[in-house]
Design a protein around this motif. Structure first.
Motif, PDB file in Angstrom:
ATOM      1  N   THR A  20      16.469  -1.722  25.956  1.00 47.49           N
ATOM      2  CA  THR A  20      17.522  -1.757  24.933  1.00 47.49           C
ATOM      3  C   THR A  20      16.993  -2.389  23.645  1.00 47.49           C
ATOM      4  O   THR A  20      16.036  -3.150  23.656  1.00 47.49           O
ATOM      5  CB  THR A  20      18.779  -2.570  25.349  1.00 47.49           C
ATOM      6  N   HIS A  21      17.665  -2.019  22.549  1.00 52.02           N
ATOM      7  CA  HIS A  21      17.447  -2.663  21.242  1.00 52.02           C
ATOM      8  C   HIS A  21      18.814  -3.288  20.892  1.00 52.02           C
ATOM      9  O   HIS A  21      19.470  -2.879  19.943  1.00 52.02           O
ATOM     10  CB  HIS A  21      17.046  -1.628  20.194  1.00 52.02           C
ATOM     11  N   LEU A  22      19.232  -4.223  21.716  1.00 50.60           N
ATOM     12  CA  LEU A  22      20.598  -4.765  21.668  1.00 50.60           C
ATOM     13  C   LEU A  22      20.911  -5.591  20.426  1.00 50.60           C
ATOM     14  O   LEU A  22      22.060  -5.684  20.005  1.00 50.60           O
ATOM     15  CB  LEU A  22      20.799  -5.625  22.929  1.00 50.60           C
ATOM     16  N   VAL A  23      19.872  -6.234  19.863  1.00 51.36           N
ATOM     17  CA  VAL A  23      20.114  -7.110  18.708  1.00 51.36           C
ATOM     18  C   VAL A  23      19.848  -6.323  17.427  1.00 51.36           C
ATOM     19  O   VAL A  23      18.720  -5.904  17.177  1.00 51.36           O
ATOM     20  CB  VAL A  23      19.213  -8.365  18.771  1.00 51.36           C
ATOM     21  N   PHE A  24      20.891  -6.092  16.646  1.00 51.14           N
ATOM     22  CA  PHE A  24      20.722  -5.416  15.355  1.00 51.14           C
ATOM     23  C   PHE A  24      21.898  -5.763  14.468  1.00 51.14           C
ATOM     24  O   PHE A  24      22.859  -6.417  14.902  1.00 51.14           O
ATOM     25  CB  PHE A  24      20.576  -3.893  15.540  1.00 51.14           C
ATOM     26  N   MET A  25      21.833  -5.352  13.219  1.00 52.81           N
ATOM     27  CA  MET A  25      22.902  -5.627  12.258  1.00 52.81           C
ATOM     28  C   MET A  25      23.311  -4.296  11.646  1.00 52.81           C
ATOM     29  O   MET A  25      22.451  -3.511  11.240  1.00 52.81           O
ATOM     30  CB  MET A  25      22.315  -6.556  11.179  1.00 52.81           C
ATOM     31  N   GLY A  26      24.596  -4.028  11.582  1.00 53.26           N
ATOM     32  CA  GLY A  26      25.067  -2.787  10.966  1.00 53.26           C
ATOM     33  C   GLY A  26      24.901  -1.606  11.908  1.00 53.26           C
ATOM     34  O   GLY A  26      24.159  -1.672  12.885  1.00 53.26           O
ATOM     35  N   THR A  27      25.609  -0.523  11.593  1.00 55.19           N
ATOM     36  CA  THR A  27      25.547   0.684  12.422  1.00 55.19           C
ATOM     37  C   THR A  27      25.187   1.878  11.534  1.00 55.19           C
ATOM     38  O   THR A  27      25.135   1.742  10.308  1.00 55.19           O
ATOM     39  CB  THR A  27      26.895   0.907  13.135  1.00 55.19           C
ATOM     40  N   ARG A  28      24.925   3.026  12.133  1.00 53.91           N
ATOM     41  CA  ARG A  28      24.381   4.158  11.369  1.00 53.91           C
ATOM     42  C   ARG A  28      25.116   5.457  11.644  1.00 53.91           C
ATOM     43  O   ARG A  28      24.504   6.494  11.864  1.00 53.91           O
ATOM     44  CB  ARG A  28      22.872   4.270  11.669  1.00 53.91           C
ATOM     45  N   GLU A  29      26.455   5.382  11.568  1.00 55.46           N
ATOM     46  CA  GLU A  29      27.221   6.591  11.870  1.00 55.46           C
ATOM     47  C   GLU A  29      27.062   7.682  10.792  1.00 55.46           C
ATOM     48  O   GLU A  29      27.234   8.870  11.093  1.00 55.46           O
ATOM     49  CB  GLU A  29      28.703   6.265  12.130  1.00 55.46           C
ATOM     50  N   LEU A  41      14.194   1.610   9.254  1.00 57.99           N
ATOM     51  CA  LEU A  41      13.991   0.662   8.147  1.00 57.99           C
ATOM     52  C   LEU A  41      15.301   0.209   7.511  1.00 57.99           C
ATOM     53  O   LEU A  41      15.370  -0.870   6.924  1.00 57.99           O
ATOM     54  CB  LEU A  41      13.038   1.258   7.105  1.00 57.99           C
ATOM     55  N   SER A  42      16.346   1.017   7.637  1.00 58.68           N
ATOM     56  CA  SER A  42      17.640   0.562   7.095  1.00 58.68           C
ATOM     57  C   SER A  42      18.193  -0.571   7.958  1.00 58.68           C
ATOM     58  O   SER A  42      18.802  -1.517   7.445  1.00 58.68           O
ATOM     59  CB  SER A  42      18.631   1.723   7.004  1.00 58.68           C
ATOM     60  N   THR A  43      17.980  -0.487   9.271  1.00 60.83           N
ATOM     61  CA  THR A  43      18.415  -1.588  10.137  1.00 60.83           C
ATOM     62  C   THR A  43      17.538  -2.811   9.887  1.00 60.83           C
ATOM     63  O   THR A  43      18.030  -3.953   9.907  1.00 60.83           O
ATOM     64  CB  THR A  43      18.364  -1.154  11.624  1.00 60.83           C
ATOM     65  N   VAL A  44      16.251  -2.586   9.602  1.00 60.42           N
ATOM     66  CA  VAL A  44      15.345  -3.706   9.305  1.00 60.42           C
ATOM     67  C   VAL A  44      15.871  -4.497   8.099  1.00 60.42           C
ATOM     68  O   VAL A  44      15.940  -5.726   8.121  1.00 60.42           O
ATOM     69  CB  VAL A  44      13.898  -3.203   9.062  1.00 60.42           C
ATOM     70  N   GLU A  45      16.270  -3.781   7.056  1.00 60.60           N
ATOM     71  CA  GLU A  45      16.782  -4.476   5.854  1.00 60.60           C
ATOM     72  C   GLU A  45      17.966  -5.368   6.204  1.00 60.60           C
ATOM     73  O   GLU A  45      18.067  -6.503   5.741  1.00 60.60           O
ATOM     74  CB  GLU A  45      17.237  -3.450   4.817  1.00 60.60           C
ATOM     75  N   ARG A  46      18.849  -4.842   7.014  1.00 56.71           N
ATOM     76  CA  ARG A  46      20.065  -5.604   7.342  1.00 56.71           C
ATOM     77  C   ARG A  46      19.769  -6.768   8.266  1.00 56.71           C
ATOM     78  O   ARG A  46      20.404  -7.822   8.149  1.00 56.71           O
ATOM     79  CB  ARG A  46      21.121  -4.670   7.927  1.00 56.71           C
ATOM     80  N   VAL A  47      18.804  -6.595   9.169  1.00 56.48           N
ATOM     81  CA  VAL A  47      18.446  -7.703  10.071  1.00 56.48           C
ATOM     82  C   VAL A  47      17.728  -8.802   9.283  1.00 56.48           C
ATOM     83  O   VAL A  47      17.971  -9.990   9.484  1.00 56.48           O
ATOM     84  CB  VAL A  47      17.603  -7.198  11.267  1.00 56.48           C
ATOM     85  N   ARG A  48      16.871  -8.406   8.337  1.00 60.25           N
ATOM     86  CA  ARG A  48      16.178  -9.412   7.514  1.00 60.25           C
ATOM     87  C   ARG A  48      17.182 -10.251   6.730  1.00 60.25           C
ATOM     88  O   ARG A  48      17.004 -11.454   6.554  1.00 60.25           O
ATOM     89  CB  ARG A  48      15.191  -8.741   6.561  1.00 60.25           C
ATOM     90  N   ALA A  49      18.234  -9.604   6.243  1.00 61.80           N
ATOM     91  CA  ALA A  49      19.227 -10.315   5.428  1.00 61.80           C
ATOM     92  C   ALA A  49      20.181 -11.162   6.270  1.00 61.80           C
ATOM     93  O   ALA A  49      20.909 -11.996   5.734  1.00 61.80           O
ATOM     94  CB  ALA A  49      20.026  -9.291   4.605  1.00 61.80           C
ATOM     95  N   ALA A  50      20.169 -10.945   7.576  1.00 58.51           N
ATOM     96  CA  ALA A  50      21.131 -11.641   8.453  1.00 58.51           C
ATOM     97  C   ALA A  50      20.586 -12.985   8.919  1.00 58.51           C
ATOM     98  O   ALA A  50      19.380 -13.161   9.065  1.00 58.51           O
ATOM     99  CB  ALA A  50      21.437 -10.761   9.667  1.00 58.51           C
ATOM    100  N   ARG A  91      26.564 -13.397  16.534  1.00 48.45           N
ATOM    101  CA  ARG A  91      27.966 -12.989  16.480  1.00 48.45           C
ATOM    102  C   ARG A  91      28.111 -11.486  16.752  1.00 48.45           C
ATOM    103  O   ARG A  91      29.057 -11.038  17.398  1.00 48.45           O
ATOM    104  CB  ARG A  91      28.547 -13.354  15.112  1.00 48.45           C
ATOM    105  N   GLU A  92      27.158 -10.684  16.271  1.00 48.55           N
ATOM    106  CA  GLU A  92      27.197  -9.242  16.516  1.00 48.55           C
ATOM    107  C   GLU A  92      26.852  -8.893  17.965  1.00 48.55           C
ATOM    108  O   GLU A  92      27.441  -7.996  18.556  1.00 48.55           O
ATOM    109  CB  GLU A  92      26.178  -8.525  15.606  1.00 48.55           C
ATOM    110  N   GLU A 110      10.804 -11.534  13.179  1.00 50.64           N
ATOM    111  CA  GLU A 110      10.634 -11.205  14.603  1.00 50.64           C
ATOM    112  C   GLU A 110      10.939 -12.432  15.460  1.00 50.64           C
ATOM    113  O   GLU A 110      11.592 -12.331  16.500  1.00 50.64           O
ATOM    114  CB  GLU A 110       9.212 -10.679  14.869  1.00 50.64           C
ATOM    115  N   VAL A 111      10.472 -13.611  15.004  1.00 51.00           N
ATOM    116  CA  VAL A 111      10.802 -14.860  15.709  1.00 51.00           C
ATOM    117  C   VAL A 111      12.315 -15.044  15.720  1.00 51.00           C
ATOM    118  O   VAL A 111      12.918 -15.369  16.750  1.00 51.00           O
ATOM    119  CB  VAL A 111      10.086 -16.069  15.052  1.00 51.00           C
ATOM    120  N   LYS A 112      12.933 -14.799  14.580  1.00 54.75           N
ATOM    121  CA  LYS A 112      14.407 -14.937  14.484  1.00 54.75           C
ATOM    122  C   LYS A 112      15.098 -14.049  15.521  1.00 54.75           C
ATOM    123  O   LYS A 112      15.989 -14.507  16.257  1.00 54.75           O
ATOM    124  CB  LYS A 112      14.849 -14.556  13.063  1.00 54.75           C
ATOM    125  N   MET A 113      14.689 -12.799  15.634  1.00 49.31           N
ATOM    126  CA  MET A 113      15.317 -11.890  16.605  1.00 49.31           C
ATOM    127  C   MET A 113      15.126 -12.377  18.040  1.00 49.31           C
ATOM    128  O   MET A 113      16.054 -12.335  18.849  1.00 49.31           O
ATOM    129  CB  MET A 113      14.721 -10.471  16.490  1.00 49.31           C
TER     130      MET A 113
END
Ligand code: IZC
Ligand code: ZN
Length: 411
Positions: free
Chosen positions: A82-91, A114-123, A130-131, A160-163
Protein backbone atom coordinates in the motif's frame (compact mmCIF):
# COMPACT_ATOMS: atom_id res chain seq x y z
CA UNK A 1 -7.56 -31.76 35.05
CA UNK A 2 -8.40 -28.10 35.86
CA UNK A 3 -9.02 -25.93 32.84
CA UNK A 4 -6.33 -23.43 31.93
CA UNK A 5 -7.33 -19.77 32.05
CA UNK A 6 -7.24 -17.75 28.83
CA UNK A 7 -8.44 -14.24 27.95
CA UNK A 8 -10.69 -15.01 24.99
CA UNK A 9 -12.21 -18.06 23.33
CA UNK A 10 -13.60 -17.82 19.81
CA UNK A 11 -15.96 -20.79 19.42
CA UNK A 12 -18.31 -22.42 16.90
CA UNK A 13 -16.60 -21.31 13.72
CA UNK A 14 -18.52 -23.22 11.04
CA UNK A 15 -15.36 -23.13 8.94
CA UNK A 16 -12.14 -22.11 10.67
CA UNK A 17 -9.48 -21.44 8.02
CA UNK A 18 -6.31 -21.93 10.01
CA UNK A 19 -4.04 -21.85 6.93
CA UNK A 20 -0.57 -22.83 8.10
CA UNK A 21 2.51 -20.79 8.53
CA UNK A 22 4.87 -21.64 5.67
CA UNK A 23 4.75 -19.74 2.40
CA UNK A 24 2.74 -21.75 -0.17
CA UNK A 25 3.15 -22.43 -3.86
CA UNK A 26 1.34 -24.47 -6.51
CA UNK A 27 -1.31 -26.90 -5.24
CA UNK A 28 -0.42 -26.09 -1.61
CA UNK A 29 -2.12 -22.74 -2.13
CA UNK A 30 -5.48 -24.56 -2.12
CA UNK A 31 -4.96 -26.13 1.30
CA UNK A 32 -6.82 -23.96 3.79
CA UNK A 33 -6.34 -26.38 6.71
CA UNK A 34 -10.00 -25.97 7.67
CA UNK A 35 -11.30 -27.06 11.07
CA UNK A 36 -15.08 -27.65 11.22
CA UNK A 37 -16.81 -26.26 14.34
CA UNK A 38 -13.47 -24.68 15.15
CA UNK A 39 -12.30 -22.72 18.16
CA UNK A 40 -9.32 -20.59 19.10
CA UNK A 41 -7.91 -19.95 22.57
CA UNK A 42 -6.21 -16.58 23.07
CA UNK A 43 -4.03 -15.28 25.87
CA UNK A 44 -2.12 -12.00 26.10
CA UNK A 45 -2.80 -11.19 22.48
CA UNK A 46 -1.45 -14.50 21.18
CA UNK A 47 -3.06 -17.70 19.95
CA UNK A 48 -2.39 -20.48 22.46
CA UNK A 49 -4.43 -23.30 20.94
CA UNK A 50 -6.64 -24.19 17.98
CA UNK A 51 -9.03 -27.15 17.58
CA UNK A 52 -12.65 -28.17 17.58
CA UNK A 53 -14.97 -26.28 19.91
CA UNK A 54 -15.46 -29.42 22.02
CA UNK A 55 -11.73 -30.00 22.46
CA UNK A 56 -10.88 -26.36 23.19
CA UNK A 57 -13.76 -25.91 25.66
CA UNK A 58 -12.62 -29.00 27.58
CA UNK A 59 -9.13 -27.53 28.04
CA UNK A 60 -9.66 -23.81 28.65
CA UNK A 61 -11.89 -21.43 30.56
CA UNK A 62 -12.04 -17.89 29.31
CA UNK A 63 -12.76 -14.46 30.73
CA UNK A 64 -14.63 -13.69 27.48
CA UNK A 65 -16.17 -15.80 24.72
CA UNK A 66 -16.98 -14.81 21.15
CA UNK A 67 -19.51 -17.19 19.59
CA UNK A 68 -19.13 -17.24 15.81
CA UNK A 69 -22.47 -19.14 15.54
CA UNK A 70 -21.42 -21.25 12.57
CA UNK A 71 -19.79 -18.44 10.59
CA UNK A 72 -16.54 -18.43 8.64
CA UNK A 73 -13.51 -17.42 10.74
CA UNK A 74 -10.19 -16.61 9.08
CA UNK A 75 -6.84 -15.04 9.88
CA UNK A 76 -6.91 -11.24 9.68
CA UNK A 77 -6.13 -10.17 6.10
CA UNK A 78 -2.65 -8.90 5.31
CA UNK A 79 -2.17 -6.19 2.68
CA UNK A 80 1.45 -6.48 1.47
CA UNK A 81 1.49 -3.40 -0.82
CA UNK A 82 0.00 0.00 0.00
CA UNK A 83 0.85 3.68 -0.41
CA UNK A 84 -1.42 4.56 2.53
CA UNK A 85 0.21 7.84 3.54
CA UNK A 86 -0.51 10.67 1.10
CA UNK A 87 -2.07 14.12 0.90
CA UNK A 88 -4.89 15.07 -1.46
CA UNK A 89 -6.71 12.89 -3.97
CA UNK A 90 -6.68 12.68 -7.78
CA UNK A 91 -10.22 12.21 -9.00
CA UNK A 92 -9.66 14.75 -11.83
CA UNK A 93 -6.93 12.45 -13.14
CA UNK A 94 -9.35 9.51 -12.90
CA UNK A 95 -11.83 11.31 -15.15
CA UNK A 96 -9.09 12.45 -17.58
CA UNK A 97 -7.95 8.84 -17.92
CA UNK A 98 -11.51 7.70 -18.60
CA UNK A 99 -11.67 10.30 -21.37
CA UNK A 100 -8.52 8.84 -22.90
CA UNK A 101 -5.73 11.06 -21.54
CA UNK A 102 -2.25 9.57 -21.55
CA UNK A 103 0.19 9.40 -18.64
CA UNK A 104 2.13 12.37 -20.10
CA UNK A 105 -0.99 14.49 -20.59
CA UNK A 106 -2.00 13.78 -17.00
CA UNK A 107 1.47 14.72 -15.72
CA UNK A 108 1.46 17.93 -17.80
CA UNK A 109 -1.95 18.84 -16.40
CA UNK A 110 -0.44 18.67 -12.92
CA UNK A 111 -1.46 15.10 -12.07
CA UNK A 112 0.46 11.91 -11.44
CA UNK A 113 2.82 10.91 -8.66
CA UNK A 114 4.60 14.29 -8.65
CA UNK A 115 1.37 16.12 -7.86
CA UNK A 116 1.00 14.02 -4.71
CA UNK A 117 4.69 14.67 -3.95
CA UNK A 118 4.05 18.43 -3.97
CA UNK A 119 1.19 18.08 -1.53
CA UNK A 120 3.07 15.72 0.79
CA UNK A 121 6.09 18.06 0.85
CA UNK A 122 3.82 20.94 1.86
CA UNK A 123 2.12 18.89 4.58
CA UNK A 124 3.18 18.62 8.21
CA UNK A 125 3.47 15.31 10.03
CA UNK A 126 0.27 16.22 11.88
CA UNK A 127 -1.52 16.80 8.54
CA UNK A 128 -0.40 13.42 7.21
CA UNK A 129 -1.39 11.64 10.43
CA UNK A 130 -4.81 13.27 10.36
CA UNK A 131 -5.38 12.07 6.78
CA UNK A 132 -4.07 8.54 7.30
CA UNK A 133 -5.68 7.63 10.61
CA UNK A 134 -9.29 7.26 9.40
CA UNK A 135 -8.05 5.14 6.47
CA UNK A 136 -6.59 2.65 8.95
CA UNK A 137 -9.88 2.33 10.76
CA UNK A 138 -11.66 1.67 7.47
CA UNK A 139 -9.08 -0.91 6.44
CA UNK A 140 -9.79 -2.73 9.68
CA UNK A 141 -13.51 -2.62 8.89
CA UNK A 142 -12.75 -4.54 5.68
CA UNK A 143 -10.81 -7.19 7.58
CA UNK A 144 -7.19 -6.01 7.16
CA UNK A 145 -5.17 -6.37 10.37
CA UNK A 146 -1.63 -5.90 8.97
CA UNK A 147 -0.49 -3.69 6.10
CA UNK A 148 2.78 -2.76 4.47
CA UNK A 149 3.07 0.99 3.83
CA UNK A 150 5.49 2.71 1.46
CA UNK A 151 7.02 6.16 1.56
CA UNK A 152 7.80 7.67 -1.85
CA UNK A 153 5.83 10.92 -1.96
CA UNK A 154 8.59 12.94 -0.29
CA UNK A 155 11.61 12.35 -2.54
CA UNK A 156 13.95 14.41 -0.33
CA UNK A 157 15.67 12.93 2.72
CA UNK A 158 13.69 15.11 5.09
CA UNK A 159 10.33 14.38 3.44
CA UNK A 160 10.96 10.64 3.19
CA UNK A 161 11.91 10.61 6.89
CA UNK A 162 8.74 12.60 7.59
CA UNK A 163 6.58 10.00 5.79
CA UNK A 164 8.21 7.07 7.58
CA UNK A 165 7.86 8.81 10.95
CA UNK A 166 4.17 9.13 10.17
CA UNK A 167 4.00 5.37 9.53
CA UNK A 168 5.81 4.78 12.84
CA UNK A 169 3.54 7.19 14.75
CA UNK A 170 0.25 5.99 13.26
CA UNK A 171 0.12 3.11 15.73
CA UNK A 172 -3.53 2.48 15.04
CA UNK A 173 -5.67 -0.61 14.94
CA UNK A 174 -3.72 -2.10 12.01
CA UNK A 175 -0.08 -3.21 12.34
CA UNK A 176 2.08 -1.46 9.76
CA UNK A 177 5.27 -2.59 8.03
CA UNK A 178 7.31 0.40 6.75
CA UNK A 179 8.99 0.37 3.32
CA UNK A 180 11.28 3.08 1.95
CA UNK A 181 10.38 3.99 -1.66
CA UNK A 182 12.60 7.03 -2.28
CA UNK A 183 12.99 5.78 -5.85
CA UNK A 184 9.28 6.11 -6.68
CA UNK A 185 9.87 8.82 -9.30
CA UNK A 186 12.56 11.37 -10.23
CA UNK A 187 11.52 14.64 -8.54
CA UNK A 188 11.12 17.83 -10.61
CA UNK A 189 14.30 19.44 -9.27
CA UNK A 190 16.32 16.46 -10.61
CA UNK A 191 14.66 16.41 -14.04
CA UNK A 192 17.35 15.41 -16.54
CA UNK A 193 19.76 14.49 -13.71
CA UNK A 194 18.63 10.95 -12.92
CA UNK A 195 22.08 9.64 -11.99
CA UNK A 196 22.44 12.39 -9.39
CA UNK A 197 19.08 11.48 -7.93
CA UNK A 198 20.04 7.79 -7.71
CA UNK A 199 23.24 8.90 -5.93
CA UNK A 200 21.19 10.94 -3.49
CA UNK A 201 18.93 7.96 -2.75
CA UNK A 202 21.91 5.64 -2.19
CA UNK A 203 24.25 7.96 -0.30
CA UNK A 204 21.96 10.21 1.68
CA UNK A 205 18.38 8.95 1.86
CA UNK A 206 18.99 5.29 2.64
CA UNK A 207 21.28 6.02 5.62
CA UNK A 208 18.76 8.65 6.80
CA UNK A 209 15.76 6.27 6.73
CA UNK A 210 17.46 2.97 7.61
CA UNK A 211 16.20 2.90 11.19
CA UNK A 212 12.65 3.76 10.16
CA UNK A 213 12.07 1.13 7.46
CA UNK A 214 12.18 -2.62 7.09
CA UNK A 215 12.26 -2.78 3.28
CA UNK A 216 13.68 -0.80 0.37
CA UNK A 217 11.55 -0.74 -2.80
CA UNK A 218 12.03 0.85 -6.26
CA UNK A 219 9.55 1.64 -9.05
CA UNK A 220 11.48 -0.27 -11.75
CA UNK A 221 9.64 0.68 -14.93
CA UNK A 222 10.25 2.08 -18.40
CA UNK A 223 10.55 5.87 -17.97
CA UNK A 224 11.05 5.63 -14.21
CA UNK A 225 14.06 3.63 -12.89
CA UNK A 226 15.98 1.09 -14.98
CA UNK A 227 16.86 -2.38 -13.74
CA UNK A 228 20.49 -1.29 -13.30
CA UNK A 229 19.55 1.81 -11.28
CA UNK A 230 17.15 -0.32 -9.25
CA UNK A 231 19.91 -2.83 -8.53
CA UNK A 232 22.21 -0.09 -7.22
CA UNK A 233 19.50 1.23 -4.93
CA UNK A 234 18.46 -2.19 -3.63
CA UNK A 235 22.10 -3.13 -2.95
CA UNK A 236 22.63 0.15 -1.08
CA UNK A 237 19.50 -0.62 0.94
CA UNK A 238 20.76 -4.10 1.76
CA UNK A 239 24.01 -2.54 2.98
CA UNK A 240 21.95 -0.60 5.54
CA UNK A 241 19.83 -3.58 6.60
CA UNK A 242 16.81 -2.94 4.36
CA UNK A 243 15.51 -6.08 2.64
CA UNK A 244 14.64 -5.60 -1.04
CA UNK A 245 11.17 -5.45 -2.63
CA UNK A 246 10.44 -4.30 -6.16
CA UNK A 247 7.70 -2.76 -8.33
CA UNK A 248 8.48 -4.89 -11.40
CA UNK A 249 7.12 -5.38 -14.94
CA UNK A 250 3.95 -3.35 -14.37
CA UNK A 251 3.57 -1.88 -17.86
CA UNK A 252 6.68 -2.96 -19.78
CA UNK A 253 9.13 -5.80 -19.34
CA UNK A 254 12.43 -4.32 -18.15
CA UNK A 255 13.95 -7.36 -16.43
CA UNK A 256 12.59 -6.41 -13.03
CA UNK A 257 11.57 -9.96 -12.11
CA UNK A 258 15.05 -11.30 -12.90
CA UNK A 259 16.57 -8.47 -10.85
CA UNK A 260 14.21 -9.19 -7.92
CA UNK A 261 15.28 -12.84 -8.02
CA UNK A 262 18.94 -11.92 -8.31
CA UNK A 263 18.96 -9.67 -5.23
CA UNK A 264 16.77 -12.21 -3.36
CA UNK A 265 13.92 -9.75 -3.01
CA UNK A 266 11.22 -10.70 -0.53
CA UNK A 267 8.61 -9.82 -3.14
CA UNK A 268 8.24 -8.70 -6.75
CA UNK A 269 5.01 -6.75 -7.25
CA UNK A 270 2.64 -6.09 -10.22
CA UNK A 271 4.24 -8.37 -12.90
CA UNK A 272 1.65 -7.72 -15.61
CA UNK A 273 4.43 -7.83 -18.23
CA UNK A 274 6.54 -10.64 -16.70
CA UNK A 275 8.33 -13.00 -19.14
CA UNK A 276 8.71 -16.80 -18.92
CA UNK A 277 12.33 -16.22 -17.94
CA UNK A 278 11.18 -13.90 -15.16
CA UNK A 279 8.75 -16.55 -13.88
CA UNK A 280 11.55 -19.14 -13.78
CA UNK A 281 13.81 -16.68 -11.94
CA UNK A 282 11.18 -15.97 -9.25
CA UNK A 283 10.57 -19.69 -8.82
CA UNK A 284 14.25 -20.35 -8.18
CA UNK A 285 14.71 -17.47 -5.72
CA UNK A 286 11.53 -18.14 -3.71
CA UNK A 287 10.48 -14.49 -4.15
CA UNK A 288 6.76 -13.96 -3.52
CA UNK A 289 4.87 -12.61 -6.56
CA UNK A 290 2.47 -9.94 -5.30
CA UNK A 291 -0.50 -9.56 -7.64
CA UNK A 292 -2.28 -6.20 -7.57
CA UNK A 293 -5.31 -6.83 -9.82
CA UNK A 294 -7.21 -3.88 -8.35
CA UNK A 295 -4.77 -1.65 -10.24
CA UNK A 296 -5.45 -3.42 -13.55
CA UNK A 297 -9.18 -3.14 -12.86
CA UNK A 298 -9.02 0.54 -11.94
CA UNK A 299 -6.75 1.59 -14.81
CA UNK A 300 -8.96 -0.32 -17.25
CA UNK A 301 -7.63 -1.95 -20.38
CA UNK A 302 -8.08 -5.50 -19.18
CA UNK A 303 -4.42 -6.38 -18.72
CA UNK A 304 -3.79 -8.61 -15.69
CA UNK A 305 -0.73 -10.43 -14.36
CA UNK A 306 -0.52 -14.12 -15.34
CA UNK A 307 -1.48 -15.45 -11.93
CA UNK A 308 -2.39 -18.94 -13.20
CA UNK A 309 0.95 -19.26 -14.98
CA UNK A 310 2.81 -18.16 -11.82
CA UNK A 311 0.89 -20.61 -9.63
CA UNK A 312 1.40 -23.47 -12.10
CA UNK A 313 5.11 -22.65 -12.24
CA UNK A 314 5.35 -22.98 -8.45
CA UNK A 315 5.85 -19.31 -7.57
CA UNK A 316 4.15 -18.31 -4.29
CA UNK A 317 1.48 -15.74 -5.14
CA UNK A 318 0.12 -13.05 -2.78
CA UNK A 319 -2.59 -10.42 -3.27
CA UNK A 320 -2.45 -6.74 -2.30
CA UNK A 321 -4.52 -3.61 -2.83
CA UNK A 322 -1.79 -1.19 -4.07
CA UNK A 323 -3.92 1.43 -2.30
CA UNK A 324 -2.80 4.83 -3.66
CA UNK A 325 -4.53 8.00 -4.93
CA UNK A 326 -3.53 7.44 -8.58
CA UNK A 327 -3.91 3.88 -9.77
CA UNK A 328 -5.86 2.03 -7.06
CA UNK A 329 -8.05 4.02 -4.69
CA UNK A 330 -9.21 1.10 -2.55
CA UNK A 331 -8.01 -1.01 0.36
CA UNK A 332 -10.94 -3.42 0.16
CA UNK A 333 -9.05 -6.74 0.05
CA UNK A 334 -12.15 -8.95 -0.26
CA UNK A 335 -12.97 -7.00 -3.45
CA UNK A 336 -9.38 -7.56 -4.64
CA UNK A 337 -9.95 -11.28 -4.02
CA UNK A 338 -13.09 -11.17 -6.20
CA UNK A 339 -11.17 -9.42 -8.99
CA UNK A 340 -8.36 -11.99 -8.65
CA UNK A 341 -10.89 -14.80 -9.08
CA UNK A 342 -12.91 -13.37 -11.96
CA UNK A 343 -10.12 -11.65 -13.92
CA UNK A 344 -7.06 -13.82 -13.20
CA UNK A 345 -8.91 -17.11 -12.65
CA UNK A 346 -7.51 -17.69 -9.20
CA UNK A 347 -9.73 -20.04 -7.20
CA UNK A 348 -11.34 -18.76 -3.99
CA UNK A 349 -9.02 -21.00 -1.95
CA UNK A 350 -5.95 -19.61 -3.71
CA UNK A 351 -7.22 -16.07 -3.16
CA UNK A 352 -7.58 -16.72 0.60
CA UNK A 353 -4.07 -18.13 0.78
CA UNK A 354 -2.76 -15.16 -1.23
CA UNK A 355 -4.39 -12.55 1.04
CA UNK A 356 -3.36 -14.17 4.34
CA UNK A 357 -0.35 -16.45 4.77
CA UNK A 358 1.42 -15.62 1.49
CA UNK A 359 0.75 -11.90 1.95
CA UNK A 360 2.30 -12.11 5.42
CA UNK A 361 5.44 -13.68 3.93
CA UNK A 362 5.50 -11.01 1.20
CA UNK A 363 6.03 -8.36 3.87
CA UNK A 364 8.31 -10.25 6.22
CA UNK A 365 5.56 -11.00 8.76
CA UNK A 366 5.16 -14.72 8.08
CA UNK A 367 6.24 -15.82 11.55
CA UNK A 368 3.84 -13.39 13.27
CA UNK A 369 0.57 -13.22 11.31
CA UNK A 370 -1.27 -14.70 8.32
CA UNK A 371 -2.45 -17.97 9.89
CA UNK A 372 -4.28 -19.21 12.98
CA UNK A 373 -1.58 -21.16 14.82
CA UNK A 374 -0.24 -21.32 18.37
CA UNK A 375 2.25 -18.56 19.06
CA UNK A 376 1.04 -16.20 16.35
CA UNK A 377 -0.65 -12.88 16.99
CA UNK A 378 -4.36 -13.34 17.64
CA UNK A 379 -5.66 -11.46 14.58
CA UNK A 380 -8.94 -13.01 13.37
CA UNK A 381 -11.97 -12.06 11.30
CA UNK A 382 -15.50 -13.44 11.70
CA UNK A 383 -17.44 -13.09 8.44
CA UNK A 384 -21.15 -12.97 7.65
CA UNK A 385 -20.63 -16.10 5.57
CA UNK A 386 -20.70 -19.84 6.16
CA UNK A 387 -18.31 -20.82 3.37
CA UNK A 388 -14.98 -19.27 2.33
CA UNK A 389 -16.14 -19.09 -1.30
CA UNK A 390 -19.00 -16.79 -0.32
CA UNK A 391 -16.68 -13.83 0.42
CA UNK A 392 -15.17 -13.36 -3.08
CA UNK A 393 -18.51 -14.46 -4.59
CA UNK A 394 -20.62 -11.77 -2.85
CA UNK A 395 -18.35 -9.14 -4.35
CA UNK A 396 -18.10 -5.51 -3.33
CA UNK A 397 -20.14 -6.11 -0.18
CA UNK A 398 -18.52 -5.83 3.22
CA UNK A 399 -19.17 -9.11 5.05
CA UNK A 400 -16.91 -8.47 8.05
CA UNK A 401 -18.83 -9.15 11.28
CA UNK A 402 -16.10 -9.02 13.94
CA UNK A 403 -12.40 -8.34 14.02
CA UNK A 404 -10.15 -9.63 16.79
CA UNK A 405 -6.89 -7.70 16.79
CA UNK A 406 -4.03 -8.80 19.04
CA UNK A 407 -6.55 -10.75 21.14
CA UNK A 408 -9.07 -7.91 21.57
CA UNK A 409 -12.48 -7.68 19.91
CA UNK A 410 -12.02 -4.32 18.18
CA UNK A 411 -15.03 -4.56 15.88
O1 IZC B 1 0.60 7.81 -6.73
O2 IZC B 1 0.34 6.99 -8.72
N1 IZC B 1 2.11 3.28 -9.67
N2 IZC B 1 3.09 4.27 -8.01
C1 IZC B 1 3.36 3.36 -9.04
C2 IZC B 1 1.88 4.67 -8.00
C3 IZC B 1 1.22 4.04 -9.06
C4 IZC B 1 1.31 5.60 -7.02
C5 IZC B 1 0.72 6.87 -7.54
ZN1 ZN C 1 2.91 0.49 -5.59
Amino acid sequence: MPKKPVDLLVVHAGQLLTMHGAVRAGAEMSDLATVPDGAVAIRRGRIVDVGTTGAIRSLYRAAETLNAKGALVTPGLVDPHTHLVFMGTREQEFEMRLRGASYMEIAQAGGGILSTVERVRAASKADLLREARPRLRRMLEYGTTTAEVKSGYGLTSADEVKMLEVVRDLRGPVDLVPTFLGAHEVPREYKGRREEYVDLVCREMIPAVAKLAKFCDVFCEAGVFTAEESRRILEAGKGQGLAPKLHAEEFENTGGAELAADVRAVSADHLMAISENGIRALKSSGTVAVMLPGTSFFLGGGRYAPARRLIEAGVPVALGSDFNPGSSMTFNLPLIMSIACTQMRMTPAEAWCAATVNAAHACGMGSEVGSIESGKKADLVVWDAADFRFVPYHYGVNLVRNVVKHGRIVL
